[in-house]
Design a protein around this motif. Structure first.
Motif, short mmCIF file in Angstrom:
data_model
loop_
_atom_site.label_atom_id
_atom_site.label_comp_id
_atom_site.label_asym_id
_atom_site.label_seq_id
_atom_site.Cartn_x
_atom_site.Cartn_y
_atom_site.Cartn_z
N ARG A 48 19.00 11.11 -5.81
CA ARG A 48 19.84 12.12 -6.44
C ARG A 48 19.52 12.26 -7.92
NH1 ARG A 48 25.19 10.87 -3.85
NH2 ARG A 48 25.55 9.57 -5.67
N ASN A 49 19.11 11.17 -8.55
CA ASN A 49 18.84 11.23 -9.97
C ASN A 49 17.45 11.76 -10.30
OD1 ASN A 49 21.32 10.30 -10.65
ND2 ASN A 49 20.72 8.16 -10.73
N ILE A 50 16.41 11.31 -9.58
CA ILE A 50 15.06 11.70 -9.97
C ILE A 50 14.40 12.56 -8.92
CG2 ILE A 50 14.75 9.70 -11.45
CD1 ILE A 50 13.15 8.39 -9.30
N HIS A 51 15.08 12.91 -7.83
CA HIS A 51 14.57 13.81 -6.79
C HIS A 51 13.23 13.36 -6.24
CE1 HIS A 51 17.83 16.55 -7.32
NE2 HIS A 51 17.67 16.45 -8.61
N SER A 52 13.08 12.07 -6.06
CA SER A 52 11.85 11.54 -5.46
C SER A 52 12.13 10.14 -4.95
CB SER A 52 10.74 11.51 -6.51
OG SER A 52 9.69 10.70 -6.04
N VAL A 53 11.37 9.69 -3.96
CA VAL A 53 11.49 8.30 -3.51
C VAL A 53 10.22 7.52 -3.85
CG1 VAL A 53 13.16 8.65 -1.66
CG2 VAL A 53 10.75 9.00 -1.21
N ASP A 54 9.43 8.09 -4.78
CA ASP A 54 8.19 7.43 -5.17
C ASP A 54 8.51 6.20 -6.03
OD1 ASP A 54 5.74 6.69 -6.02
OD2 ASP A 54 5.05 8.72 -6.42
N ILE A 55 8.03 5.03 -5.61
CA ILE A 55 8.38 3.83 -6.35
C ILE A 55 7.69 3.77 -7.70
CG2 ILE A 55 9.02 2.38 -4.41
CD1 ILE A 55 6.27 1.20 -4.50
N ASN A 56 6.68 4.61 -7.94
CA ASN A 56 6.03 4.59 -9.26
C ASN A 56 6.93 5.15 -10.35
OD1 ASN A 56 3.86 3.58 -7.99
ND2 ASN A 56 2.39 4.96 -8.92
N PHE A 57 7.96 5.92 -9.95
CA PHE A 57 8.91 6.41 -10.95
C PHE A 57 9.98 5.38 -11.26
CE2 PHE A 57 7.61 10.66 -9.22
CZ PHE A 57 6.84 10.97 -10.32
N THR A 73 0.80 -1.23 0.00
CA THR A 73 0.00 0.00 0.00
C THR A 73 0.82 1.27 0.00
OG1 THR A 73 -0.17 -0.10 2.40
CG2 THR A 73 -1.97 -1.03 1.16
N ARG A 74 2.06 1.25 0.46
CA ARG A 74 2.82 2.51 0.52
C ARG A 74 3.61 2.71 -0.76
NH1 ARG A 74 2.74 5.00 5.62
NH2 ARG A 74 3.75 6.68 4.49
N ARG A 75 3.85 4.01 -1.11
CA ARG A 75 4.61 4.31 -2.31
C ARG A 75 5.97 4.88 -2.02
NH1 ARG A 75 0.92 7.65 -6.22
NH2 ARG A 75 2.95 8.53 -6.71
N ASN A 76 6.23 5.24 -0.78
CA ASN A 76 7.54 5.75 -0.40
C ASN A 76 8.52 4.59 -0.30
OD1 ASN A 76 9.73 6.81 0.91
ND2 ASN A 76 8.51 8.20 2.16
N ALA A 77 9.62 4.65 -1.06
CA ALA A 77 10.53 3.50 -1.12
C ALA A 77 11.11 3.18 0.25
CB ALA A 77 11.64 3.79 -2.12
N ILE A 78 11.35 4.21 1.07
CA ILE A 78 11.95 3.95 2.38
C ILE A 78 10.97 3.22 3.30
CG2 ILE A 78 12.93 5.08 4.40
CD1 ILE A 78 14.07 7.14 2.64
N ILE A 79 9.68 3.59 3.21
CA ILE A 79 8.68 2.92 4.05
C ILE A 79 8.55 1.46 3.61
CG2 ILE A 79 6.32 3.01 4.88
CD1 ILE A 79 7.50 5.47 5.68
N VAL A 80 8.59 1.23 2.29
CA VAL A 80 8.52 -0.14 1.78
C VAL A 80 9.68 -0.96 2.35
CG1 VAL A 80 8.72 -1.54 -0.29
CG2 VAL A 80 7.28 0.46 -0.30
N PHE A 81 10.85 -0.34 2.36
CA PHE A 81 12.03 -0.99 2.90
C PHE A 81 11.87 -1.30 4.40
CE2 PHE A 81 16.88 -0.64 2.82
CZ PHE A 81 16.98 -1.90 2.32
N MET A 82 11.28 -0.35 5.12
CA MET A 82 11.05 -0.57 6.55
C MET A 82 10.07 -1.71 6.79
SD MET A 82 11.02 3.31 7.85
CE MET A 82 9.70 3.02 8.95
N CYS A 83 9.08 -1.84 5.91
CA CYS A 83 8.13 -2.94 6.06
C CYS A 83 8.81 -4.29 5.82
CB CYS A 83 6.96 -2.76 5.11
SG CYS A 83 5.92 -1.39 5.59
N ILE A 132 16.33 9.70 5.78
CA ILE A 132 15.08 10.46 5.64
C ILE A 132 15.34 11.94 5.88
CG2 ILE A 132 12.88 10.85 6.77
CD1 ILE A 132 12.59 7.88 7.04
N MET A 133 16.18 12.23 6.89
CA MET A 133 16.42 13.65 7.17
C MET A 133 17.32 14.28 6.11
SD MET A 133 16.70 13.59 11.24
CE MET A 133 15.22 13.49 12.22
N LEU A 134 18.25 13.51 5.53
CA LEU A 134 19.07 14.04 4.44
C LEU A 134 18.22 14.42 3.23
CD1 LEU A 134 22.23 11.80 4.15
CD2 LEU A 134 22.16 14.24 4.50
N ILE A 147 18.80 3.76 -2.64
CA ILE A 147 17.71 4.74 -2.56
C ILE A 147 18.27 6.16 -2.62
CG2 ILE A 147 15.93 5.65 -1.04
CD1 ILE A 147 15.33 2.86 -0.15
N VAL A 148 19.41 6.40 -1.96
CA VAL A 148 20.02 7.74 -2.00
C VAL A 148 20.43 8.09 -3.43
CG1 VAL A 148 22.03 9.05 -1.28
CG2 VAL A 148 20.74 7.76 0.38
#
Lengths: 111, 167
Positions: free
Chosen positions: A96-105, A23-33, B74-76, A91-92
């Protein structure tokens, strides 16, 4: 404690992790799950290890049966730590390349 | 209902509630903090099962190191509630329904499994979780995987540096 209680708890935590990945689209949250699912499995391994040890200890009091399960948990933690360091670096780099952590990109590998 | 059962249900409720809060928090920093709460609850379960080494390692490695790494990233990136991508409500519903179906199938399976009837995990007794016994097993039977994991760490370190380096 009955082993079924532990199984139900770990299944619930694992399913919450699956729901988070879906359900989440933020790549970091997906990773945390994914980390949450790994921890659910770890807890279940420790519970099974204690169950196995309890059954073996009635026969031989000085047995170390079930210690393998706890060492497996240790190795899972090792692998998870290595995985997190590489995954967060990816993820970092992606941020840096697409300025987003949205996994849809991330639905294409090129460009 | 003795003290072990009360602690078990308390820690389980805390773990499940915190895990749900990880999902529903809009702010990623709050999600990380709730995940740390989940790890504390799981460490409490380890102590209840007398796996003291794993309880401490779980706190130090997961709650201490890995979650701080997440927090730094996240903070970076300066992620907050406003930058959080929104997902279609139907996709969310589909995810929850499929996850719930998975949970229901597995729970009904475990309830009927004959192997699991009448078995119990020892709580509070047994010394296999102590660092002495685990260390003996780790450096005698599991010494090869232990050494291989150090190579894995080295490669992960090099990989993280190579990926993170500005191309």
């Amino acid at each position: 404690m009955p082993i079924q209680y532990y199984i139900f708890l770990c299944l619930t935590l694992f399913s919450i992790g699956i729901i988070g990945v879906l359900t989440r689209r933020n790549a970091i949250i997906v990773f945390m799950c994914v980390e949450l699912m790994l921890n659910a499995v770890n807890l279940l391994l420790v519970a099974f290890s204690k169950m196995h040890h309890g059954a073996a200890a009635t026969v031989d009091a000085a047995t170390t049966a079930g210690i393998d399960g706890q060492l497996f948990v240790f190795f899972i933690m090792v692998v998870a730590a290595a995985e997190v360091s590489v995954g967060l670096a990816i993820i970092v780099m992606m941020f840096r390349n697409i300025h987003s952590v949205d996994i849809n990109f991330l639905n294409r590998l090129k460009n | 209902m003795n003290i072990t059962q009360i602690l078990f249900f308390l820690l389980s409720a805390m773990a499940i509630f915190s895990a749900i809060m990880v999902l529903v928090s809009r702010n990623p920093v709050h999600s990380v903090l709730w995940l740390i709460a989940v790890f504390f609850a799981i460490s409490g379960h380890y102590i209840l099962l007398n796996a003291q080494f794993l309880a401490i390692v779980n706190l130090i490695v997961y709650a201490g190191a890995i979650m701080v790494l997440f927090l730094f990233v996240i903070m970076l990136m300066n992620l907050n509630k406003d930058t959080e991508p929104k997902k279609n409500i139907w996709m969310k519903l589909a995810g929850v329904v499929s996850g719930g179906c998975f949970l229901m199938v597995l729970i009904s399976l475990v309830r009927q499994a004959a192997d699991m009837q009448g078995k119990a995990a020892q709580t509070g007794v047994g010394d296999i979780g102590l660092i002495k016994n685990l260390g003996k097993a780790l450096f005698s039977d599991f010494v090869v995987p232990f050494e291989i994991s150090s190579v894995l760490f080295l490669s992960a370190m090099v990989g993280a540096v190579v990926i993170g380096k500005k191309a």
